[in-house]
Design a protein around this motif. Sequence first.
Motif, PDB file in Angstrom:
ATOM      1  N   GLU A  38      29.030  71.699 -30.291  1.00  0.00           N
ATOM      2  CA  GLU A  38      30.173  72.509 -30.694  1.00  0.00           C
ATOM      3  C   GLU A  38      30.476  72.309 -32.177  1.00  0.00           C
ATOM      4  O   GLU A  38      30.764  73.258 -32.897  1.00  0.00           O
ATOM      5  N   PHE A  39      30.385  71.073 -32.649  1.00  0.00           N
ATOM      6  CA  PHE A  39      30.586  70.784 -34.070  1.00  0.00           C
ATOM      7  C   PHE A  39      29.581  71.577 -34.912  1.00  0.00           C
ATOM      8  O   PHE A  39      29.954  72.217 -35.901  1.00  0.00           O
ATOM      9  N   ILE A  40      28.324  71.543 -34.504  1.00  0.00           N
ATOM     10  CA  ILE A  40      27.281  72.260 -35.245  1.00  0.00           C
ATOM     11  C   ILE A  40      27.554  73.754 -35.250  1.00  0.00           C
ATOM     12  O   ILE A  40      27.503  74.408 -36.302  1.00  0.00           O
ATOM     13  N   LEU A  41      27.851  74.321 -34.094  1.00  0.00           N
ATOM     14  CA  LEU A  41      28.064  75.766 -34.004  1.00  0.00           C
ATOM     15  C   LEU A  41      29.300  76.214 -34.780  1.00  0.00           C
ATOM     16  O   LEU A  41      29.289  77.285 -35.393  1.00  0.00           O
ATOM     17  N   SER A  57      23.544  65.888 -40.302  1.00  0.00           N
ATOM     18  CA  SER A  57      23.989  64.534 -40.646  1.00  0.00           C
ATOM     19  C   SER A  57      25.497  64.390 -40.455  1.00  0.00           C
ATOM     20  O   SER A  57      25.969  63.390 -39.906  1.00  0.00           O
ATOM     21  N   LEU A  58      26.244  65.378 -40.897  1.00  0.00           N
ATOM     22  CA  LEU A  58      27.700  65.332 -40.726  1.00  0.00           C
ATOM     23  C   LEU A  58      28.076  65.352 -39.244  1.00  0.00           C
ATOM     24  O   LEU A  58      29.020  64.674 -38.829  1.00  0.00           O
ATOM     25  N   ALA A  63      30.111  62.411 -34.529  1.00  0.00           N
ATOM     26  CA  ALA A  63      29.844  61.939 -33.162  1.00  0.00           C
ATOM     27  C   ALA A  63      29.799  60.410 -33.110  1.00  0.00           C
ATOM     28  O   ALA A  63      30.337  59.805 -32.172  1.00  0.00           O
ATOM     29  N   ASN A  64      29.175  59.783 -34.088  1.00  0.00           N
ATOM     30  CA  ASN A  64      29.113  58.318 -34.109  1.00  0.00           C
ATOM     31  C   ASN A  64      30.501  57.705 -34.247  1.00  0.00           C
ATOM     32  O   ASN A  64      30.794  56.670 -33.645  1.00  0.00           O
ATOM     33  N   ASN A  65      31.359  58.339 -35.019  1.00  0.00           N
ATOM     34  CA  ASN A  65      32.723  57.848 -35.156  1.00  0.00           C
ATOM     35  C   ASN A  65      33.491  58.003 -33.855  1.00  0.00           C
ATOM     36  O   ASN A  65      34.160  57.069 -33.394  1.00  0.00           O
ATOM     37  N   VAL A  66      33.378  59.161 -33.224  1.00  0.00           N
ATOM     38  CA  VAL A  66      34.119  59.437 -31.986  1.00  0.00           C
ATOM     39  C   VAL A  66      33.607  58.605 -30.813  1.00  0.00           C
ATOM     40  O   VAL A  66      34.387  57.978 -30.095  1.00  0.00           O
ATOM     41  N   MET A  83      36.235  69.368 -40.235  1.00  0.00           N
ATOM     42  CA  MET A  83      35.205  70.246 -39.687  1.00  0.00           C
ATOM     43  C   MET A  83      35.274  70.309 -38.160  1.00  0.00           C
ATOM     44  O   MET A  83      34.880  71.302 -37.560  1.00  0.00           O
ATOM     45  N   ALA A  84      35.763  69.243 -37.539  1.00  0.00           N
ATOM     46  CA  ALA A  84      35.812  69.171 -36.068  1.00  0.00           C
ATOM     47  C   ALA A  84      37.161  69.573 -35.502  1.00  0.00           C
ATOM     48  O   ALA A  84      37.360  69.492 -34.285  1.00  0.00           O
ATOM     49  N   GLU A  85      38.050  70.025 -36.345  1.00  0.00           N
ATOM     50  CA  GLU A  85      39.397  70.364 -35.876  1.00  0.00           C
ATOM     51  C   GLU A  85      39.332  71.340 -34.698  1.00  0.00           C
ATOM     52  O   GLU A  85      38.641  72.350 -34.742  1.00  0.00           O
ATOM     53  N   GLY A  86      40.014  70.989 -33.627  1.00  0.00           N
ATOM     54  CA  GLY A  86      40.065  71.837 -32.439  1.00  0.00           C
ATOM     55  C   GLY A  86      39.046  71.472 -31.365  1.00  0.00           C
ATOM     56  O   GLY A  86      39.124  71.980 -30.253  1.00  0.00           O
ATOM     57  N   ILE A  87      38.092  70.608 -31.674  1.00  0.00           N
ATOM     58  CA  ILE A  87      37.116  70.187 -30.664  1.00  0.00           C
ATOM     59  C   ILE A  87      37.778  69.123 -29.800  1.00  0.00           C
ATOM     60  O   ILE A  87      38.287  68.130 -30.302  1.00  0.00           O
TER      61      ILE A  87
END
Length: 108
Positions: A38-41, A57-58, A63-66, A83-87
């Motif tokens: 979802e982050f990628i898309l 990479s981002l 994902a590694n942080n979460v 960038m991940a806002e809303g996931i």
Amino acid sequence: MSSLDVDEFLQQNRAVAEQTETYRGYWESEKHWQARREFILRNFNDFEPPQLDQLLSLSMVWANNVFLGCRYSAELLEKVRDMAEGIEVEDAPVFKTRDEIVKKQQGR
């Protein structure tokens, strides 16, 4: 984009779905992969093909942080969190630093 939106998008865009699946690491659980996919898309259109490695990479940093509690610079974490806002990640682990654990124990 919710996970239902992601699934619907991928059903309508089979070529994108097949390409995106190639980015999955063999070590990623389904839960981990769904969130990273979802982050990628969500951010795919912001990165031209030569910058695709940067997006991947981002996505791994986020994902590694979460999922693993990995720490990165404040600037980098702010960028990937934006960038991940809303996931929404269900049952994401909660990590504490050594300092937080020591402080809590000293407070007893």
